[in-house]
Scaffold this motif. Structure first.
Motif, PDB file in Angstrom:
ATOM      1  N   GLU A  48     -10.403  28.150  40.077  1.00 35.63           N
ATOM      2  CA  GLU A  48     -10.301  29.203  41.089  1.00 35.63           C
ATOM      3  C   GLU A  48     -10.878  28.646  42.370  1.00 35.63           C
ATOM      4  O   GLU A  48     -11.920  28.011  42.379  1.00 35.63           O
ATOM      5  CB  GLU A  48     -11.088  30.431  40.629  1.00 35.63           C
ATOM      6  CG  GLU A  48     -10.902  31.632  41.519  1.00 35.63           C
ATOM      7  CD  GLU A  48     -11.630  32.838  40.967  1.00 35.63           C
ATOM      8  OE1 GLU A  48     -10.962  33.836  40.696  1.00 35.63           O
ATOM      9  OE2 GLU A  48     -12.861  32.746  40.808  1.00 35.63           O
ATOM     10  N   CYS A  52      -4.546  27.880  42.970  1.00 34.18           N
ATOM     11  CA  CYS A  52      -4.775  27.632  41.541  1.00 34.18           C
ATOM     12  C   CYS A  52      -4.309  26.217  41.226  1.00 34.18           C
ATOM     13  O   CYS A  52      -3.123  25.916  41.281  1.00 34.18           O
ATOM     14  CB  CYS A  52      -4.004  28.648  40.697  1.00 34.18           C
ATOM     15  SG  CYS A  52      -4.635  30.318  40.893  1.00 34.18           S
ATOM     16  N   VAL A  65      -9.969  29.743  35.122  1.00 36.32           N
ATOM     17  CA  VAL A  65      -9.009  30.845  35.065  1.00 36.32           C
ATOM     18  C   VAL A  65      -7.961  30.507  34.015  1.00 36.32           C
ATOM     19  O   VAL A  65      -7.266  29.495  34.108  1.00 36.32           O
ATOM     20  CB  VAL A  65      -8.345  31.103  36.434  1.00 36.32           C
ATOM     21  CG1 VAL A  65      -7.328  32.228  36.333  1.00 36.32           C
ATOM     22  CG2 VAL A  65      -9.396  31.407  37.493  1.00 36.32           C
ATOM     23  N   ARG A  67      -4.472  31.403  32.417  1.00 35.17           N
ATOM     24  CA  ARG A  67      -3.230  32.084  32.794  1.00 35.17           C
ATOM     25  C   ARG A  67      -2.270  31.993  31.620  1.00 35.17           C
ATOM     26  O   ARG A  67      -1.990  30.898  31.138  1.00 35.17           O
ATOM     27  CB  ARG A  67      -2.574  31.416  34.007  1.00 35.17           C
ATOM     28  CG  ARG A  67      -3.443  31.299  35.212  1.00 35.17           C
ATOM     29  CD  ARG A  67      -2.716  30.754  36.414  1.00 35.17           C
ATOM     30  NE  ARG A  67      -2.032  29.475  36.160  1.00 35.17           N
ATOM     31  CZ  ARG A  67      -1.349  28.805  37.080  1.00 35.17           C
ATOM     32  NH1 ARG A  67      -1.244  29.289  38.315  1.00 35.17           N
ATOM     33  NH2 ARG A  67      -0.762  27.668  36.789  1.00 35.17           N
ATOM     34  N   MET A  97      -7.701  39.673  28.589  1.00 35.23           N
ATOM     35  CA  MET A  97      -6.910  39.293  29.759  1.00 35.23           C
ATOM     36  C   MET A  97      -6.288  40.527  30.398  1.00 35.23           C
ATOM     37  O   MET A  97      -6.086  41.538  29.735  1.00 35.23           O
ATOM     38  CB  MET A  97      -5.848  38.269  29.352  1.00 35.23           C
ATOM     39  CG  MET A  97      -6.451  37.021  28.725  1.00 35.23           C
ATOM     40  SD  MET A  97      -5.241  35.712  28.442  1.00 35.23           S
ATOM     41  CE  MET A  97      -5.205  34.987  30.088  1.00 35.23           C
ATOM     42  N   HIS A 102       0.841  37.461  40.534  1.00 35.82           N
ATOM     43  CA  HIS A 102       0.041  36.341  41.030  1.00 35.82           C
ATOM     44  C   HIS A 102       0.855  35.528  42.021  1.00 35.82           C
ATOM     45  O   HIS A 102       1.921  35.056  41.680  1.00 35.82           O
ATOM     46  CB  HIS A 102      -0.428  35.479  39.869  1.00 35.82           C
ATOM     47  CG  HIS A 102      -1.334  36.235  38.969  1.00 35.82           C
ATOM     48  ND1 HIS A 102      -2.664  36.392  39.234  1.00 35.82           N
ATOM     49  CD2 HIS A 102      -1.102  36.932  37.837  1.00 35.82           C
ATOM     50  CE1 HIS A 102      -3.209  37.125  38.287  1.00 35.82           C
ATOM     51  NE2 HIS A 102      -2.275  37.472  37.424  1.00 35.82           N
ATOM     52  N   THR A 115      -4.257  37.083  33.107  1.00 33.57           N
ATOM     53  CA  THR A 115      -5.311  36.162  33.534  1.00 33.57           C
ATOM     54  C   THR A 115      -6.681  36.717  33.169  1.00 33.57           C
ATOM     55  O   THR A 115      -6.856  37.923  32.993  1.00 33.57           O
ATOM     56  CB  THR A 115      -5.292  35.940  35.055  1.00 33.57           C
ATOM     57  OG1 THR A 115      -5.507  37.193  35.715  1.00 33.57           O
ATOM     58  CG2 THR A 115      -3.993  35.315  35.525  1.00 33.57           C
TER      59      THR A 115
END
Length: 167
Positions: A48, A52, A65, A67, A97, A102, A115
């Motif tokens: 982060e 990203c 992070v 994802r 999550m 995003h 995320t």
């Protein structure tokens, strides 16, 4: 007599073919049934900060992070945003999550996925931090784990080690 032998052999062969066809059908049904109860889960880990950036090595103070995306193979569409998607860390911690766009707040069509951030602290043990991710929805379940190859594994490094390698 030959006629009866040929007839018996023909019946035996026909019976074998029928039994074989039926058992293959049962296996196909079982495979389809198990596929109907699965979710495909895939994703990555990023740092982060300024965007990203894919990363596998983190130090104290960094935010990891996770994802993930989760797809129902029957529909080939992302599962519902009310599904339960969880990161399981080898430290024993579970991270729920959250689903969203995003980057968030963007009005253009942007990807939607799950995320969660994990803050690396001074107390986080250094070394490989194993993790897996599970997704569950309506009785279906799927799991993700990264490749078991060192560059792909999430690693917590001592900040002193990263300063020495930068010099």
């Amino acid at each position: 007599m030959r006629f009866y032998k040929k007839m018996f052999m023909g019946l035996a062969l026909s019976g074998s073919l029928i039994i074989g066809a039926c058992s293959n059908g049962d296996e196909a049904s079982e495979n389809t049934q198990s596929e109907n109860n699965t979710i495909q889960v895939f994703g990555d880990v990023v740092s982060e900060g300024d965007g990203c950036v894919l990363q596998s090595r983190f130090k104290s103070g960094d935010n990891i992070v996770f994802r993930m995306d989760a797809v129902d193979p029957e529909t080939n569409k992302q599962i519902s945003e009310d599904a339960k998607v969880t990161v399981h860390l080898s430290t024993g911690e579970d991270l729920e999550m959250h689903h969203g766009k995003h980057p968030s707040g963007d009005t253009d069509p942007v990807p939607e996925f799950w995320t969660v951030a994990y803050k690396v602290t001074d107390d986080t043990p250094t070394g490989i931090l194993n993790y897996s991710v599970t997704a569950e929805m309506n009785g279906k379940k799927g799991e993700f784990a990264p490749f078991d190859v060192e560059p792909s594994l999430l690693t917590i490094v001592d900040p002193a080690d990263t300063e020495e390698s930068a010099e």
